[in-house]
Design a protein around this motif. Structure first.
Motif, PDB file in Angstrom:
ATOM      1  N   VAL A 131      28.079  35.403  59.908  1.00 14.66           N
ATOM      2  CA  VAL A 131      28.035  35.368  58.433  1.00 14.66           C
ATOM      3  C   VAL A 131      29.430  35.501  57.819  1.00 14.66           C
ATOM      4  CG1 VAL A 131      25.700  36.286  58.308  1.00 14.66           C
ATOM      5  CG2 VAL A 131      27.638  37.872  58.301  1.00 14.66           C
ATOM      6  N   LYS A 132      30.440  35.605  58.692  1.00 13.63           N
ATOM      7  CA  LYS A 132      31.788  35.870  58.173  1.00 13.63           C
ATOM      8  C   LYS A 132      32.274  34.758  57.242  1.00 13.63           C
ATOM      9  CE  LYS A 132      36.255  37.650  59.649  1.00 13.63           C
ATOM     10  NZ  LYS A 132      37.017  36.952  58.650  1.00 13.63           N
ATOM     11  N   ASP A 133      32.037  33.505  57.627  1.00 17.54           N
ATOM     12  CA  ASP A 133      32.501  32.385  56.799  1.00 17.54           C
ATOM     13  C   ASP A 133      31.834  32.391  55.431  1.00 17.54           C
ATOM     14  OD1 ASP A 133      34.177  31.545  58.748  1.00 17.54           O
ATOM     15  OD2 ASP A 133      32.827  30.013  59.568  1.00 17.54           O
ATOM     16  N   LYS A 134      30.521  32.645  55.440  1.00 14.71           N
ATOM     17  CA  LYS A 134      29.792  32.692  54.169  1.00 14.71           C
ATOM     18  C   LYS A 134      30.336  33.801  53.284  1.00 14.71           C
ATOM     19  CE  LYS A 134      25.258  30.777  55.380  1.00 14.71           C
ATOM     20  NZ  LYS A 134      23.829  31.072  55.573  1.00 14.71           N
ATOM     21  N   MET A 135      30.548  34.954  53.914  1.00 14.99           N
ATOM     22  CA  MET A 135      31.029  36.108  53.141  1.00 14.99           C
ATOM     23  C   MET A 135      32.435  35.848  52.585  1.00 14.99           C
ATOM     24  SD  MET A 135      28.622  38.278  53.098  1.00 14.99           S
ATOM     25  CE  MET A 135      28.713  40.035  53.141  1.00 14.99           C
ATOM     26  N   ASP A 136      33.279  35.205  53.384  1.00 20.04           N
ATOM     27  CA  ASP A 136      34.632  34.887  52.904  1.00 20.04           C
ATOM     28  C   ASP A 136      34.584  33.931  51.716  1.00 20.04           C
ATOM     29  OD1 ASP A 136      35.862  36.512  54.724  1.00 20.04           O
ATOM     30  OD2 ASP A 136      36.270  34.924  56.183  1.00 20.04           O
ATOM     31  N   THR A 137      33.655  32.953  51.801  1.00 19.15           N
ATOM     32  CA  THR A 137      33.509  32.013  50.676  1.00 19.15           C
ATOM     33  C   THR A 137      33.079  32.756  49.419  1.00 19.15           C
ATOM     34  OG1 THR A 137      32.793  30.372  52.293  1.00 19.15           O
ATOM     35  CG2 THR A 137      32.434  29.844  49.974  1.00 19.15           C
ATOM     36  N   LEU A 138      32.111  33.667  49.597  1.00 14.98           N
ATOM     37  CA  LEU A 138      31.633  34.442  48.442  1.00 14.98           C
ATOM     38  C   LEU A 138      32.745  35.328  47.878  1.00 14.98           C
ATOM     39  CD1 LEU A 138      28.026  35.448  49.515  1.00 14.98           C
ATOM     40  CD2 LEU A 138      28.662  34.276  47.417  1.00 14.98           C
ATOM     41  N   LEU A 139      33.560  35.905  48.789  1.00 11.17           N
ATOM     42  CA  LEU A 139      34.671  36.746  48.318  1.00 11.17           C
ATOM     43  C   LEU A 139      35.622  35.921  47.447  1.00 11.17           C
ATOM     44  CD1 LEU A 139      36.351  39.361  48.333  1.00 11.17           C
ATOM     45  CD2 LEU A 139      37.453  38.566  50.421  1.00 11.17           C
ATOM     46  N   SER A 140      35.938  34.716  47.909  1.00  8.88           N
ATOM     47  CA  SER A 140      36.857  33.888  47.103  1.00  8.88           C
ATOM     48  C   SER A 140      36.212  33.514  45.771  1.00  8.88           C
ATOM     49  CB  SER A 140      37.279  32.641  47.885  1.00  8.88           C
ATOM     50  OG  SER A 140      36.154  31.836  48.134  1.00  8.88           O
ATOM     51  N   CYS A 141      34.869  33.365  45.777  1.00 12.22           N
ATOM     52  CA  CYS A 141      34.178  33.086  44.503  1.00 12.22           C
ATOM     53  C   CYS A 141      34.321  34.262  43.545  1.00 12.22           C
ATOM     54  CB  CYS A 141      32.700  32.816  44.757  1.00 12.22           C
ATOM     55  SG  CYS A 141      32.389  31.228  45.529  1.00 12.22           S
ATOM     56  N   PHE A 142      34.101  35.461  44.052  1.00 11.19           N
ATOM     57  CA  PHE A 142      34.215  36.648  43.189  1.00 11.19           C
ATOM     58  C   PHE A 142      35.650  36.817  42.668  1.00 11.19           C
ATOM     59  CE2 PHE A 142      30.055  38.202  44.713  1.00 11.19           C
ATOM     60  CZ  PHE A 142      29.544  38.659  43.509  1.00 11.19           C
ATOM     61  N   LEU A 143      36.633  36.524  43.537  1.00 11.93           N
ATOM     62  CA  LEU A 143      38.034  36.616  43.089  1.00 11.93           C
ATOM     63  C   LEU A 143      38.304  35.597  41.981  1.00 11.93           C
ATOM     64  CD1 LEU A 143      39.825  37.089  46.530  1.00 11.93           C
ATOM     65  CD2 LEU A 143      39.749  38.749  44.675  1.00 11.93           C
ATOM     66  N   SER A 144      37.726  34.397  42.136  1.00 13.42           N
ATOM     67  CA  SER A 144      37.920  33.373  41.092  1.00 13.42           C
ATOM     68  C   SER A 144      37.279  33.810  39.780  1.00 13.42           C
ATOM     69  CB  SER A 144      37.323  32.040  41.537  1.00 13.42           C
ATOM     70  OG  SER A 144      37.962  31.581  42.689  1.00 13.42           O
ATOM     71  N   ILE A 145      36.070  34.407  39.887  1.00 14.56           N
ATOM     72  CA  ILE A 145      35.390  34.887  38.676  1.00 14.56           C
ATOM     73  C   ILE A 145      36.224  35.976  38.005  1.00 14.56           C
ATOM     74  CG2 ILE A 145      33.349  36.140  37.863  1.00 14.56           C
ATOM     75  CD1 ILE A 145      32.911  33.145  38.505  1.00 14.56           C
ATOM     76  N   ALA A 146      36.795  36.863  38.837  1.00 17.93           N
ATOM     77  CA  ALA A 146      37.639  37.927  38.276  1.00 17.93           C
ATOM     78  C   ALA A 146      38.834  37.321  37.535  1.00 17.93           C
ATOM     79  CB  ALA A 146      38.125  38.844  39.392  1.00 17.93           C
ATOM     80  N   ASP A 147      39.410  36.291  38.122  1.00 15.87           N
ATOM     81  CA  ASP A 147      40.603  35.667  37.530  1.00 15.87           C
ATOM     82  C   ASP A 147      40.264  34.884  36.265  1.00 15.87           C
ATOM     83  OD1 ASP A 147      43.077  34.457  37.123  1.00 15.87           O
ATOM     84  OD2 ASP A 147      42.639  32.834  38.520  1.00 15.87           O
ATOM     85  N   GLN A 148      39.195  34.056  36.332  1.00 11.38           N
ATOM     86  CA  GLN A 148      38.920  33.130  35.226  1.00 11.38           C
ATOM     87  C   GLN A 148      38.015  33.712  34.144  1.00 11.38           C
ATOM     88  OE1 GLN A 148      37.468  29.441  36.934  1.00 11.38           O
ATOM     89  NE2 GLN A 148      38.869  29.680  38.657  1.00 11.38           N
ATOM     90  N   VAL A 149      37.252  34.754  34.496  1.00  8.65           N
ATOM     91  CA  VAL A 149      36.242  35.244  33.550  1.00  8.65           C
ATOM     92  C   VAL A 149      36.460  36.713  33.172  1.00  8.65           C
ATOM     93  CG1 VAL A 149      33.775  35.485  33.129  1.00  8.65           C
ATOM     94  CG2 VAL A 149      34.615  33.611  34.561  1.00  8.65           C
ATOM     95  N   LEU A 150      36.498  37.571  34.186  1.00  4.30           N
ATOM     96  CA  LEU A 150      36.464  39.008  33.886  1.00  4.30           C
ATOM     97  C   LEU A 150      37.728  39.477  33.171  1.00  4.30           C
ATOM     98  CD1 LEU A 150      34.856  40.328  37.202  1.00  4.30           C
ATOM     99  CD2 LEU A 150      33.739  39.865  35.023  1.00  4.30           C
ATOM    100  N   LEU A 151      38.901  39.160  33.729  1.00  3.94           N
ATOM    101  CA  LEU A 151      40.146  39.640  33.110  1.00  3.94           C
ATOM    102  C   LEU A 151      40.391  39.013  31.732  1.00  3.94           C
ATOM    103  CD1 LEU A 151      42.443  39.887  36.258  1.00  3.94           C
ATOM    104  CD2 LEU A 151      41.506  41.765  34.928  1.00  3.94           C
ATOM    105  N   PRO A 152      40.203  37.681  31.570  1.00  2.73           N
ATOM    106  CA  PRO A 152      40.376  37.122  30.218  1.00  2.73           C
ATOM    107  C   PRO A 152      39.382  37.709  29.214  1.00  2.73           C
ATOM    108  CG  PRO A 152      40.409  35.375  31.851  1.00  2.73           C
ATOM    109  CD  PRO A 152      40.010  36.608  32.565  1.00  2.73           C
ATOM    110  N   SER A 153      38.164  37.977  29.684  1.00  6.64           N
ATOM    111  CA  SER A 153      37.170  38.566  28.776  1.00  6.64           C
ATOM    112  C   SER A 153      37.594  39.962  28.357  1.00  6.64           C
ATOM    113  CB  SER A 153      35.805  38.637  29.461  1.00  6.64           C
ATOM    114  OG  SER A 153      35.389  37.351  29.809  1.00  6.64           O
ATOM    115  N   LEU A 154      38.153  40.713  29.311  1.00  9.36           N
ATOM    116  CA  LEU A 154      38.630  42.056  28.970  1.00  9.36           C
ATOM    117  C   LEU A 154      39.710  41.982  27.889  1.00  9.36           C
ATOM    118  CD1 LEU A 154      38.283  45.036  29.838  1.00  9.36           C
ATOM    119  CD2 LEU A 154      40.211  44.727  31.373  1.00  9.36           C
TER     120      LEU A 154
END
Length: 1569
Positions: A473-496
């Motif tokens: 499951v490592k590959d899947k989890m790594d993909t999800l991690l990069s998704c969460f990092l992208s969300i943090a970059d594009q959504v969470l921090l600008p929203s803050l």
């Protein structure tokens, strides 16, 4: 269609069926068709049958199959299905189009024949519907194609375009009324859309209603009853399936709403969305009816960005306050108007309606047509999308995101079954939720609850990610991690950024971010700071407003209003920390006085903000546009220093993660850049309370030699309290990221890198500073690790000494510095083990166990150090001694009892002050008193512990000392290696190490270590410090000065009191010296250096220090001058002690002050500081005769040489020389008193005679005087020697008048050669003479064992050369000549420099001058000392050179005469200039200079006539007895009167000097003959 059918057919009909059609193909084909008709799925069956028939007919057209065979099969097929003729007609219509386009006529004929053959079972009517009129004509089904086409047009026109004539006034109104009633009835019962549809059909038929108008009314009613989707959607669907008609009607409705003052109703958007969602209309069809156009939307977006940038520009511009406020108000009103008026944008209205019903696919398509985040920048759309997201993540949030104890409100799911499926797992988020978030972007700020949900889902995922380590499951989890990092970059921090000061959201977000490694976090902060704010107009404005507000706060921030300003900073930082901190840091870089208030004001920040602060600091430090040096390239830029100070303060006070900062410093060191070590230095200083400074007071230095508690209490300037937590944080950061050892090693390697790699293009001053910074930080950081790491952690991380040095290329001093705490830990733990193993409590047993523990721990170290140096090193020093020296510290050698007492007394005083303080509350009093008492107990316990430890260490050293030094070569070589490998490297390592080195030398002496010559060691340290001083950096010179000061303290203690000297040096092997004489018994006698001789030696050291200091001051080199001034300042308590040496220094330093005032202000400041302190010390200085000749001891002949005596170099080795010296001086004094103004000339002459003697030129006169005095004093010396043996007397020398006479004669002959050479090279020869004298003595000394006199004489000529080589190859403490010069230019430079010296300070004119005049000028000043020095030298040279000189005597007589004339001319000139200058200077200086010049005579260079010499000698011998009995007195008044007499006689002397010189040289040459 034909393509699809063809594709299917190819799959159904194999080629071999056609080939074997009659045999098997026909049967297979029929069977296939039967199978296809029996399938349950109607649609796929129809397509497959069409494909099979098409394939069969195509083979007929191609000519692969006979027409009749195919027609028969097709006829059979008709029985399989009722609609088979219609299917076959469809196939024929496709083939009709295909064959009509073909050029081959035969294929068209095949097709026509096939259709003709099938006319029997396919009805004509079907073929007329499907086939082309031309084909029908060729088949004979119609007569003419042209007529047929015209008929079709007529029928269509009649059907579609001819209007029916309805009675609009009667029938239709009733019909529409009934229709509306039918549609508007209560739908709650059993009424369905099918029943209503039947009623509508009846109404249309009955009242002849227009179907399109009926559809319009259905949509109108639906619009009014938009909640009845379940009823109206099936009704519309079943009423009319033509999407275009529906689109036209809806489009007409939207068009009507685009009129001015019209507003599109929400219900219309709803029915359009519902129809789109159920695929009743296509988005492309309805989209063209909506306004505004896409191009207008793009323009509007660009306009918004431009406006935002203009607003930002206005906010950053400097404008009048009133204008600025007006602009702000205007912008605010404009913004409010824009927000109040809903967007008249039908596309956005439809988009919102789609989102409300959950049609994500169509909504996404609309948003793709618009600029990024344009749609969601409208609040209604953002909220609609947020609502859809709530529904999408709800199940997963309930499972993995809800915190413990939280209930949350339950959301009702959409009734729409076509809405996006809610996510059950993290993988499901990738389906829709992440995409929705990306479209939402910074506008998630509208829904803080959804923001929190997404963050909590992120936390839940990170927990799973960190716990689940399965590879599948490592590959899947790594993909999800990069998704969460992208969300943090594009959504969470600008929203803050768009949320208004929501601290809770900031903390919530930190809960997620702290689970990321700092590399990911800093990447996110970098994007947030540098890119996010440019992506959207709102963010551009927010950035400008934040900067504007930050300026407002920072302008008003002071120490007094820290609290309110801090709250404002905190409020602003919750949303936009990167922008705020960027501005604050820029201000701090300019104004460092803001650091204190800013640090205090940061207490209202959230955890996320602190982390962002760390990132911003690192980014500011790494700014490539900033220069880290000032424009002069000699100092580190102030902005870097300010940031470093801020780092230390902020990281100490607040819980900020340090890993990023430490890694940054490590990376900079890896890249060979050492500027940023300043940061590490500040961080360690503030967080751990470990201060590194060379400006420590003596009290602090003493405290630093104690335990940790004493260091903390008394060792640092700033008492940094409460460092326990912060130092623990620093330690954890270093250990968690494995940075402790790499930082140490990189710093140790970088020290040399600073000089050899970085230093090429940098200013020497800067290189020195960087080297010091690197070194100081290493010492500080190593100290931190030693005191904070546990034993296991330290030992686990620091490799052994040989690996450190050989593999990591760590310099030896740094390697031992890092290893030292490890040895101490290991010894203590081993000692504790041994104590536990045996239960013996006696002190003796404990000591033995300690020694055993040391042996066990240090044995591998002794083996390891052997590889660090060549094998020959270990011939003299044992590895055990080397390791012992490097592994011990001051803590091991002595207990600072005074420091402990001082700190305990301070604490007692504090307790007393607390008790007397009436204002302090009782509970606080109690706490403070308890704290002070606890500290007292700790300190006393620590002192006791250290005392026991020191006793154990000293006992261990006592056992070891006999094996320390082998001295296989010579004591001199042993001392050289000791200085080179131990003392010098360590004494400049740190201030405490400087003290340690001095203390260790004293300890080795006190332990009576075999083969260690204390005198020689001290001599090598003091003799020539020029090279060591010149090669030091600024801080190293401070430490070197401290080392010299400690060494001088010991020497001064021995020098000051005979009792102390006798007690501490009297019977110690370090002061044993062997005197040699060519007596009858030929034996050598080992003896101690007596007290008076030691004082002579100390004076020689002081002179050497003066000589080196003056040389450094006169080089003009920045480093030399700075370093010697620092060293002199450090050794001021112990040097200068002699008045004339002090005056010489004062003169040179004054000259530096004058020269450097404008050129080099830092040197000027140093010189002025030293000058002031030196003047303050003048009261403690003594005249020379008090310093090293308190009494007139009666002594006899001089020994030929002295074993390993450091005092040989230009120092008296015999009592006779000293007696002469004293009696001569006393005779001079008595003459001056009795003979008035005319007599001082005699003194001058006698001084001159002594000068020439000390320079090796006037030997005949001096030797004669020596001989007379020796004979008279012989009896007295023999008596005295029985009581007190001195190095100046040996049995062989005692009654040996004949030998003295021989010696005198040899000296007379020997003097010619140096004089000849002297005329050519006045400087070099003097230096050679001095060096040679010292080296001869040492060379003659041998290894400290008695030799046969014959062997001595044989070796006498060879040894000086070999010794000289040895000395030159020795360490920097050797006695080399400071500056070799070319002979040709020497006399000119010498002459000019004499003029300069005389001009600058006549009162000091004969003190130690530039090297060319050193010995000559100083002789008159130090005549007591140097007269005897020269005599001892001349005697030694007599013994060695008698035979060779007598042979050369006559051959050089003529040359002598010529030399005399040249010398006479030189002396005349120099004397005249010096006397003129001194006279002028005395007039200016007044009485001060008269005092100083008693021992200095300007005419000291002039030769003395023989008759004066004789009269002086006779007077001196007649008064000898009286003068030797009288105590020496030198009052100020007498000095002055004596000087007045000298001054009165100067003119006479100048006039007569020429004649005197000629006579003197004439007599001298007679004697030589």
């Amino acid at each position: 269609m034909c393509g699809i059918v063809g594709k299917m057919a190819t799959l159904i009909l194999p080629a071999d069926w056609i080939k074997n059609w009659e045999k098997s193909g026909k049967h297979e084909f029929v069977q296939l068709c039967k199978d296809l008709t029996e399938k349950s799925n109607h649609d796929s069956t129809l397509k497959d049958i069409q494909a099979a028939l098409y394939e069969l007919c195509w083979h007929v057209v191609q000519g692969n199959l006979k027409l009749d065979l195919a027609a028969t099969v097709l006829g059979d097929m008709m029985e399989l299905r009722d609609d088979m003729p219609s299917i076959l007609a469809d196939v024929f219509s496709i083939l009709d189009i295909e064959t009509g386009a073909m050029e081959e006529k035969n294929k068209r004929d095949h097709y026509t024949q096939l259709v003709g053959a099938c006319l029997l079972f396919v009805p004509d009517a079907i073929l007329k519907e499907r086939l082309d009129p031309e084909t029908l004509e060729s088949l004979g089904l119609i007569k003419q194609a042209h007529q047929f086409n015209q008929k079709i047009v007529k029928i269509k026109t009649k059907l579609f375009y001819k209007q029916q004539k309805f009675n609009l006034l009667r029938e239709e109104n009733e019909g529409y009324a009934k229709l509306i009633t039918e549609l508007g009835q209560d739908l709650s019962g059993s009424i369905t859309s099918l029943l209503v549809l039947e009623s509508i059909k009846s109404l249309i038929g009955c009242f002849n209603l227009d179907p399109n108008r009926v559809l319009d009314i259905i949509l109108e009613v639906y619009e009014c009853r938009s909640d009845q989707d379940e009823f109206f959607l099936p009704l519309v669907k079943s009423y009319m399936c033509e999407p275009l008609t529906l689109c036209h009607i809806l489009g007409f409705k939207f068009k009507f709403c685009q009129e001015p003052n019209e507003e599109t109703p929400r219900s219309l958007y709803h029915i359009a969305a519902a129809l789109l969602h159920h695929n009743l209309i296509e988005l492309e069809d309805i989209y063209v009816h909506l306004m505004p156009l896409d191009a207008a939307i793009v323009e509007e977006h660009k306009r918004d960005i431009t406006e935002a940038k203009q607003i930002a520009r206005k906010l950053t511009m400097v404008v009048v306050p009133s204008e600025k406020s007006e602009d702000k108000d205007r912008e605010k009103d404009k913004e409010e108007e824009k927000n109040d008026k809903p967007p008249d944008n039908q596309k956005l209205g439809l988009l919102e309606a789609l989102l409300r019903i959950g049609d994500w696919q169509h909504a996404q398509s609309i948003m793709d047509q618009m600029p990024a985040f344009y749609a969601t920048s409208h609040k209604a759309i953002a909220l609609a999308l947020c609502q859809l997201l709530h529904l999408s993540v709800e199940p997963l949030y309930r499972r993995a995101g809800v915190p413990k104890g939280a209930k949350g409100c339950v959301l009702r799911p959409l009734r729409n079954k076509r809405a996006p499926r809610p996510a059950e797992t993290f993988e499901d988020l990738r389906r829709d939720a992440f995409r929705m978030l990306c479209y939402l972007g910074p506008h998630l700020s509208h829904d803080p609850i959804l923001f929190a949900k997404i963050v909590r889902l992120g936390k839940g995922f990170m927990k799973e990610y960190q716990s689940d380590s399965r590879n599948e499951v490592k590959d899947k989890m790594d993909t999800l991690l990069s998704c969460f990092l992208s969300i943090a970059d594009q959504v969470l921090l600008p929203s803050l950024s768009l949320m208004e000061c929501n601290a809770c959201m900031s903390e919530e977000l930190w809960g997620l971010f702290k689970l990321f490694p700092y590399q990911h976090r800093y990447r996110l902060y970098g994007q947030w700071k540098n890119e996010t704010y440019t992506s959207h107009p709102l963010l551009v404005k927010v950035k400008a407003q934040t900067v504007d507000r930050a300026k407002y706060i920072m302008k008003r921030l002071t120490k007094e209003n820290v609290k309110p300003s801090g709250r404002q900073i905190g409020k602003l930082s919750h949303s936009n920390p990167t922008i705020l901190f960027d501005y604050i840091l820029s201000q701090i870089q300019w104004y460092d006085n803001l650091i204190g208030p800013v640090v205090d004001s940061l207490k209202y920040l959230t955890s996320l903000n602190y982390d962002v602060m760390a990132y911003c600091i690192i980014e500011a430090l790494a700014n490539p546009e900033k220069e880290k040096m000032k424009h002069d390239d000699t100092t580190i830029s102030s902005w870097l220093q300010s940031l470093a100070s801020l780092c230390g303060a902020v990281f100490r006070k607040y819980p900020i993660e340090l890993a990023g900062l430490l890694q940054y410093v490590t990376n900079q060191l890896k890249a060979g850049k050492s500027f940023d070590l300043l940061i590490l230095k500040e961080v360690v200083q503030k967080m751990a309370g470990i201060e590194i400074t060379d400006e420590m007071t003596l009290e602090q230095l003493e405290a630093m030699t104690g335990g940790e508690q004493l260091k903390a209490e008394g060792g640092y300037f700033g008492q940094i309290r409460n460092t326990k937590k912060s130092s623990q944080r620093l330690k954890d950061a270093l250990l968690d990221h494995e940075l402790a050892l790499p930082l140490c090693l990189l710093m140790a390697q970088q020290r040399n890198g600073v000089v050899f790699l970085e230093g090429g293009e940098k200013h020497l001053k800067l290189v020195g500073k960087l080297y010091d910074q690197c070194h100081d930080t290493l010492v500080q950081f190593g100290g931190f690790l030693a005191s904070n790491l546990s034993t296991e952690d330290y030992i686990k991380r620091v490799p052994s000494i040989d690996i450190l040095c050989n593999q990591f290329h760590t310099p030896h001093d740094a390697a031992f510095f890092l290893s030292r705490p490890m040895y101490a830990h290991q010894i203590l733990s081993k000692y504790d083990e041994l104590k536990k193993a045996e239960k013996g409590n006696r002190q003796q047993q404990k000591v033995h166990k300690y020694v055993a523990a040391c042996d066990l721990v240090m044995a591998p170290v002794h083996e390891a150090v052997v590889s660090l140096h060549p094998p020959r090193v270990w011939d003299d020093l044992r590895p055990q001694f080397y390791a012992t020296f490097w592994s011990l510290t001051m803590y091991d050698l002595a207990v600072p009892n005074n420091a402990y007492d001082r700190e305990v007394n301070k604490l007692k005083a504090q307790v007393k002050a607390i008790e007397e303080n009436a204002d302090m509350p009782l509970n606080k009093k109690k706490k403070e008193k308890e704290r002070c008492k606890a500290l007292q107990d700790k300190l006393q316990e620590e002192e006791k512990k250290q005392l026991e430890h020191v006793q154990r260490v000293l006992h261990r050293l006592k056992l070891e000392k006999d094996n320390w030094l082998l001295a296989k070569s010579s004591k001199n070589e042993t001392i050289t290696k000791f200085l080179q490998l131990c003392l010098f490297p360590r004494c400049i390592f740190s201030a405490i190490d400087a003290v340690y080195c001095a203390r260790f030398v004293e300890l080795v002496h006190q332990q009576k270590t075999p083969n260690f010559c204390t005198l020689l060691c001290y001599d090598r340290v003091f003799s020539d410090i020029i090279y060591t001083v010149a090669s030091c950096t600024e801080n190293e010179s401070r430490r070197y000065g401290r080392f010299l000061c400690c060494m001088l303290e010991t020497v001064t203690r021995w020098h000051s009191d005979r009792a102390v000297y006798e007690k501490e040096c009297g019977n110690y092997p370090g002061f044993v010296t062997i005197f040699r004489a060519t007596g009858f018994d030929g034996g050598n006698k080992a003896d101690q250096v007596d007290y008076e001789n030691f004082r002579h030696v100390v004076h020689k050291w002081h002179y050497k220090l003066t000589k080196a200091s003056v040389h450094c001051l006169e080089t003009g080199e920045y480093t030399h001058i700075r370093n010697i001034l620092i060293v002199l300042t450090k050794i001021l308590p112990c040097y200068p002690k002699v008045l004339n040496l002090g005056q010489a220094l004062e003169c040179r330093v004054h000259k530096i002050c004058l020269e450097e005032k404008e050129k080099r202000p830092d040197l000027y400041a140093l010189a002025m500081g030293y000058s002031g302190q030196l003047k303050g010390r003048r009261a403690h200085m003594v005249p020379e005769n008090e310093f090293h000749h308190k009494e007139q001891p009666v002594r006899s002949a001089t020994p030929a040489s002295q074993q390993n005596g450091p005092g040989n170099t230009g120092k008296p080795a015999a009592g006779a020389g000293k007696t002469d010296e004293g009696s001569t001086e006393d005779a001079d004094r008595s003459k001056e008193k009795s003979q008035g103004a005319a007599k001082p000339a005699n003194k001058t002459n006698s001084t001159a005679a002594r000068v020439t003697t000390s320079n090796g030129n006037g030997a005949p006169n001096s030797t004669k005087a020596i001989k007379e005095r020796e004979e008279k004093e012989k009896g007295g010396k023999e008596k005295k020697e029985k009581k007190d043996k001195t190095p100046g007397s040996t049995p062989e020398a005692k009654g040996d008048g004949r030998r003295d006479k021989q010696r005198d004669e040899r000296a007379a002959k020997e003097e010619r050669a140096p004089r000849e050479g002297k005329e050519k090279t006045p400087k070099a020869d003097k230096l050679k003479a001095e060096d040679k004298g010292g080296k001869d003595d040492k060379a003659k000394a041998g290894n400290g064992e008695p030799k046969e006199p014959s062997r001595e004489r044989d070796a006498a000529a060879k040894e000086p050369k070999s010794k000289e080589k040895g000395d030159r190859g020795a360490a920097t403490g050797s006695l080399k000549s400071p500056v070799p010069r070319s002979e040709s230019a020497e006399s000119e430079r010498d002459h000019k420099r004499r003029k300069l010296d005389a001009h600058s300070s006549p009162s000091h004119s004969s003190s130690v001058k530039d090297n060319s005049n050193e010995l000559k000028d100083s002789a008159s000043k130090h005549h007591i000392n140097y007269n005897s020095v020269a005599r001892s030298k001349s005697r030694e040279r007599e013994m060695d050179k008698k035979d060779t000189e007598s042979a050369r005597g006559r051959s050089k007589e003529k040359k002598d005469e010529k030399d005399k004339k040249d010398r006479k001319r030189d002396h005349l000139n120099s004397e005249r200039e010096a006397s003129l200058e001194s006279k002028r200077r005395k007039d200016e200086n007044g009485t001060n200079s008269t005092k100083h010049s008693t021992s200095a005579s300007p005419s000291s260079d002039s030769p003395v006539p023989a008759d004066k010499e004789k009269s002086k000698r006779s007077k001196s011998s007649s008064k000898e007895k009286n003068e030797s009995v009288k105590p020496e007195r030198l009052s100020g008044g007498k000095k002055e009167s004596r000087h007045d007499k000298e001054k009165a006689d100067k003119k006479d002397k100048r006039d007569s000097s020429g004649g005197k010189e000629e006579k003197k040289h004439h007599k001298s040459s007679d004697k030589h003959r």
